[in-house]
Design a protein around this motif. Sequence first.
Motif, PDB file in Angstrom:
ATOM      1  N   ALA A  38     -43.602   0.367  41.669  1.00 34.92           N
ATOM      2  CA  ALA A  38     -43.295   1.648  42.303  1.00 34.92           C
ATOM      3  C   ALA A  38     -43.439   2.789  41.304  1.00 34.92           C
ATOM      4  O   ALA A  38     -43.926   3.877  41.641  1.00 34.92           O
ATOM      5  N   ALA A  39     -43.034   2.546  40.053  1.00 32.48           N
ATOM      6  CA  ALA A  39     -43.148   3.579  39.026  1.00 32.48           C
ATOM      7  C   ALA A  39     -44.610   3.911  38.740  1.00 32.48           C
ATOM      8  O   ALA A  39     -44.969   5.078  38.547  1.00 32.48           O
ATOM      9  N   GLU A  40     -45.477   2.887  38.733  1.00 35.58           N
ATOM     10  CA  GLU A  40     -46.900   3.124  38.478  1.00 35.58           C
ATOM     11  C   GLU A  40     -47.526   3.926  39.621  1.00 35.58           C
ATOM     12  O   GLU A  40     -48.380   4.782  39.380  1.00 35.58           O
ATOM     13  N   VAL A  41     -47.130   3.637  40.850  1.00 33.59           N
ATOM     14  CA  VAL A  41     -47.625   4.420  41.979  1.00 33.59           C
ATOM     15  C   VAL A  41     -47.207   5.873  41.826  1.00 33.59           C
ATOM     16  O   VAL A  41     -48.005   6.808  42.024  1.00 33.59           O
ATOM     17  N   ALA A  42     -45.945   6.102  41.460  1.00 31.51           N
ATOM     18  CA  ALA A  42     -45.443   7.462  41.276  1.00 31.51           C
ATOM     19  C   ALA A  42     -46.192   8.180  40.159  1.00 31.51           C
ATOM     20  O   ALA A  42     -46.516   9.366  40.269  1.00 31.51           O
ATOM     21  N   GLU A  43     -46.510   7.449  39.067  1.00 34.97           N
ATOM     22  CA  GLU A  43     -47.250   8.051  37.941  1.00 34.97           C
ATOM     23  C   GLU A  43     -48.657   8.465  38.381  1.00 34.97           C
ATOM     24  O   GLU A  43     -49.147   9.545  37.996  1.00 34.97           O
ATOM     25  N   LEU A  44     -49.312   7.615  39.179  1.00 32.69           N
ATOM     26  CA  LEU A  44     -50.652   7.951  39.655  1.00 32.69           C
ATOM     27  C   LEU A  44     -50.636   9.141  40.614  1.00 32.69           C
ATOM     28  O   LEU A  44     -51.525   9.997  40.587  1.00 32.69           O
ATOM     29  N   GLU A  45     -49.593   9.208  41.454  1.00 32.15           N
ATOM     30  CA  GLU A  45     -49.454  10.358  42.357  1.00 32.15           C
ATOM     31  C   GLU A  45     -49.247  11.633  41.552  1.00 32.15           C
ATOM     32  O   GLU A  45     -49.826  12.691  41.867  1.00 32.15           O
ATOM     33  N   ALA A  46     -48.429  11.528  40.502  1.00 31.35           N
ATOM     34  CA  ALA A  46     -48.170  12.701  39.652  1.00 31.35           C
ATOM     35  C   ALA A  46     -49.440  13.158  38.953  1.00 31.35           C
ATOM     36  O   ALA A  46     -49.614  14.336  38.634  1.00 31.35           O
TER      37      ALA A  46
ATOM     38  N   GLY B  24     -52.326  13.129  40.324  1.00 27.37           N
ATOM     39  CA  GLY B  24     -53.224  13.781  41.272  1.00 27.37           C
ATOM     40  C   GLY B  24     -53.809  12.899  42.346  1.00 27.37           C
ATOM     41  O   GLY B  24     -54.494  13.387  43.251  1.00 27.37           O
ATOM     42  N   LEU B  25     -53.565  11.558  42.294  1.00 29.32           N
ATOM     43  CA  LEU B  25     -54.087  10.689  43.341  1.00 29.32           C
ATOM     44  C   LEU B  25     -53.209  10.779  44.581  1.00 29.32           C
ATOM     45  O   LEU B  25     -51.998  10.975  44.480  1.00 29.32           O
ATOM     46  N   ASP B  26     -53.836  10.646  45.762  1.00 34.01           N
ATOM     47  CA  ASP B  26     -53.000  10.594  46.961  1.00 34.01           C
ATOM     48  C   ASP B  26     -52.335   9.221  47.026  1.00 34.01           C
ATOM     49  O   ASP B  26     -52.755   8.265  46.369  1.00 34.01           O
ATOM     50  N   ARG B  27     -51.290   9.121  47.822  1.00 31.46           N
ATOM     51  CA  ARG B  27     -50.470   7.906  47.817  1.00 31.46           C
ATOM     52  C   ARG B  27     -51.268   6.664  48.217  1.00 31.46           C
ATOM     53  O   ARG B  27     -51.098   5.583  47.640  1.00 31.46           O
ATOM     54  N   LYS B  28     -52.137   6.791  49.199  1.00 30.91           N
ATOM     55  CA  LYS B  28     -52.908   5.646  49.666  1.00 30.91           C
ATOM     56  C   LYS B  28     -53.776   5.072  48.550  1.00 30.91           C
ATOM     57  O   LYS B  28     -53.818   3.849  48.333  1.00 30.91           O
ATOM     58  N   GLU B  29     -54.489   5.938  47.833  1.00 33.96           N
ATOM     59  CA  GLU B  29     -55.356   5.493  46.746  1.00 33.96           C
ATOM     60  C   GLU B  29     -54.538   4.941  45.587  1.00 33.96           C
ATOM     61  O   GLU B  29     -54.914   3.951  44.951  1.00 33.96           O
ATOM     62  N   ALA B  30     -53.394   5.582  45.304  1.00 32.95           N
ATOM     63  CA  ALA B  30     -52.532   5.110  44.219  1.00 32.95           C
ATOM     64  C   ALA B  30     -52.042   3.694  44.507  1.00 32.95           C
ATOM     65  O   ALA B  30     -52.057   2.823  43.627  1.00 32.95           O
ATOM     66  N   MET B  31     -51.616   3.437  45.743  1.00 26.65           N
ATOM     67  CA  MET B  31     -51.143   2.096  46.093  1.00 26.65           C
ATOM     68  C   MET B  31     -52.281   1.078  46.057  1.00 26.65           C
ATOM     69  O   MET B  31     -52.091  -0.064  45.636  1.00 26.65           O
ATOM     70  N   ALA B  32     -53.469   1.488  46.492  1.00 31.63           N
ATOM     71  CA  ALA B  32     -54.615   0.577  46.475  1.00 31.63           C
ATOM     72  C   ALA B  32     -54.971   0.188  45.042  1.00 31.63           C
ATOM     73  O   ALA B  32     -55.261  -0.985  44.752  1.00 31.63           O
ATOM     74  N   ARG B  33     -54.934   1.158  44.137  1.00 33.62           N
ATOM     75  CA  ARG B  33     -55.260   0.879  42.744  1.00 33.62           C
ATOM     76  C   ARG B  33     -54.238  -0.063  42.110  1.00 33.62           C
ATOM     77  O   ARG B  33     -54.598  -1.012  41.406  1.00 33.62           O
ATOM     78  N   VAL B  34     -52.974   0.165  42.368  1.00 33.17           N
ATOM     79  CA  VAL B  34     -51.927  -0.697  41.813  1.00 33.17           C
ATOM     80  C   VAL B  34     -52.003  -2.096  42.430  1.00 33.17           C
ATOM     81  O   VAL B  34     -51.782  -3.105  41.755  1.00 33.17           O
ATOM     82  N   ALA B  35     -52.338  -2.173  43.728  1.00 30.03           N
ATOM     83  CA  ALA B  35     -52.486  -3.466  44.383  1.00 30.03           C
ATOM     84  C   ALA B  35     -53.572  -4.303  43.706  1.00 30.03           C
ATOM     85  O   ALA B  35     -53.399  -5.509  43.479  1.00 30.03           O
ATOM     86  N   ARG B  36     -54.698  -3.668  43.352  1.00 33.53           N
ATOM     87  CA  ARG B  36     -55.772  -4.386  42.669  1.00 33.53           C
ATOM     88  C   ARG B  36     -55.329  -4.852  41.289  1.00 33.53           C
ATOM     89  O   ARG B  36     -55.644  -5.962  40.870  1.00 33.53           O
ATOM     90  N   ARG B  37     -54.594  -4.015  40.597  1.00 38.02           N
ATOM     91  CA  ARG B  37     -54.154  -4.350  39.240  1.00 38.02           C
ATOM     92  C   ARG B  37     -53.244  -5.570  39.236  1.00 38.02           C
ATOM     93  O   ARG B  37     -53.319  -6.415  38.336  1.00 38.02           O
ATOM     94  N   TYR B  38     -52.389  -5.687  40.220  1.00 41.91           N
ATOM     95  CA  TYR B  38     -51.419  -6.788  40.252  1.00 41.91           C
ATOM     96  C   TYR B  38     -51.852  -7.947  41.149  1.00 41.91           C
ATOM     97  O   TYR B  38     -51.138  -8.943  41.266  1.00 41.91           O
ATOM     98  N   GLY B  39     -52.997  -7.796  41.804  1.00 38.50           N
ATOM     99  CA  GLY B  39     -53.461  -8.859  42.670  1.00 38.50           C
ATOM    100  C   GLY B  39     -52.567  -9.086  43.871  1.00 38.50           C
ATOM    101  O   GLY B  39     -52.385 -10.216  44.339  1.00 38.50           O
ATOM    102  N   GLN B  40     -52.002  -8.008  44.382  1.00 43.52           N
ATOM    103  CA  GLN B  40     -51.068  -8.073  45.504  1.00 43.52           C
ATOM    104  C   GLN B  40     -51.645  -7.325  46.713  1.00 43.52           C
ATOM    105  O   GLN B  40     -52.414  -6.374  46.544  1.00 43.52           O
ATOM    106  N   PRO B  41     -51.275  -7.735  47.930  1.00 44.78           N
ATOM    107  CA  PRO B  41     -51.693  -6.959  49.102  1.00 44.78           C
ATOM    108  C   PRO B  41     -51.032  -5.586  49.097  1.00 44.78           C
ATOM    109  O   PRO B  41     -49.936  -5.419  48.560  1.00 44.78           O
ATOM    110  N   ARG B  42     -51.693  -4.621  49.718  1.00 47.55           N
ATOM    111  CA  ARG B  42     -51.170  -3.250  49.695  1.00 47.55           C
ATOM    112  C   ARG B  42     -49.807  -3.139  50.382  1.00 47.55           C
ATOM    113  O   ARG B  42     -48.973  -2.334  49.964  1.00 47.55           O
ATOM    114  N   ARG B  43     -49.571  -3.975  51.386  1.00 41.90           N
ATOM    115  CA  ARG B  43     -48.265  -3.914  52.076  1.00 41.90           C
ATOM    116  C   ARG B  43     -47.115  -4.274  51.128  1.00 41.90           C
ATOM    117  O   ARG B  43     -46.003  -3.765  51.264  1.00 41.90           O
ATOM    118  N   GLU B  44     -47.392  -5.155  50.153  1.00 45.74           N
ATOM    119  CA  GLU B  44     -46.360  -5.524  49.184  1.00 45.74           C
ATOM    120  C   GLU B  44     -46.046  -4.342  48.264  1.00 45.74           C
ATOM    121  O   GLU B  44     -44.887  -4.104  47.897  1.00 45.74           O
TER     122      GLU B  44
END
Length: 285
Positions: free
Chosen positions: A236-244, A246-266
């Motif tokens: 959650a902190a990494e998503v917040a950092e990416l939003e800060a 300049g990324l929109d929330r959807k893209e920030a979550m997608a990027r973090v999902a790829r990094r951790y190998g997790q589905p976006r819903r998680e």
Amino acid sequence: MASLYLVATPIGNLEDITLRALRILQEVDLIAAEDTRRTRELLAHYDLHTPLTSYHRHNQASKTPYLLKLLQEGRDIALVSDAGLPGISDPGEELVRQAVAAGITVVPIPGANAALAALVASGLPAGRFVFEGFLPRAGKERRKRMAALAAEERTLIFYEAPHRLVATLSDLLATLGERRLAVGRELTKKFETIWRGTLPEAVEHFRANPPRGEITLVVAGAGPAPLPAYDPARVAAEVAELEAAGLDRKEAMARVARRYGQPRREIYRACLQALKKGGEASLSK
């Protein structure tokens, strides 16, 4: 203007040549050969009588301008290496570079190739690979090149001389760790062998059984880098950092999902959990 033909010749078995290659070798005005003795054997086998000239690393500086001049005068030339496709780990690369720069038509005539033959028979992944040719002979430069390949995930292909094989295998083991590999020897020839196993096994085997002939190594690439440990709060902190940033929330979550190998819903669930905890902390103050 004439053409420079890059003609693949057999790497061992003389039957491994295409009908097109034979036609080109018969029709051109001149054949520039890395090893005229081997090329004469090939031409004699197929009763071809095209004139030959040598072109190798010891005379390429003087012969390249000569061949370019002939091409510019309208003479078709076929370039052949001592075996396989010219321009790979041989001086043909320089002639091609200068021919292209001079606006001369360069025509590849594909055929036998030791690297690809060893790769497809290795039993290792063949969809993505890296061809490294001959490694540097000097120990320091050699280890430096190997270290640069340690994290390479694609299958690795090398050429090696038989008297350096054990040293190369030992250096690969020390640098890359335990990997699977295939050692192709005398491919397409009478005594062709393809040895398969691991690097430690290969060092032991070839130390006890010194090889002869031309060697092609196919080494498994590195496994994918391990995924970072999944921590919902950190996610959650990494998503917040990416939003800060300049990324929109959807893209920030997608990027973090790829990094951790997790589905976006998680990732979405982790963010909601962080927001909930943040709200509870505010109410408790």
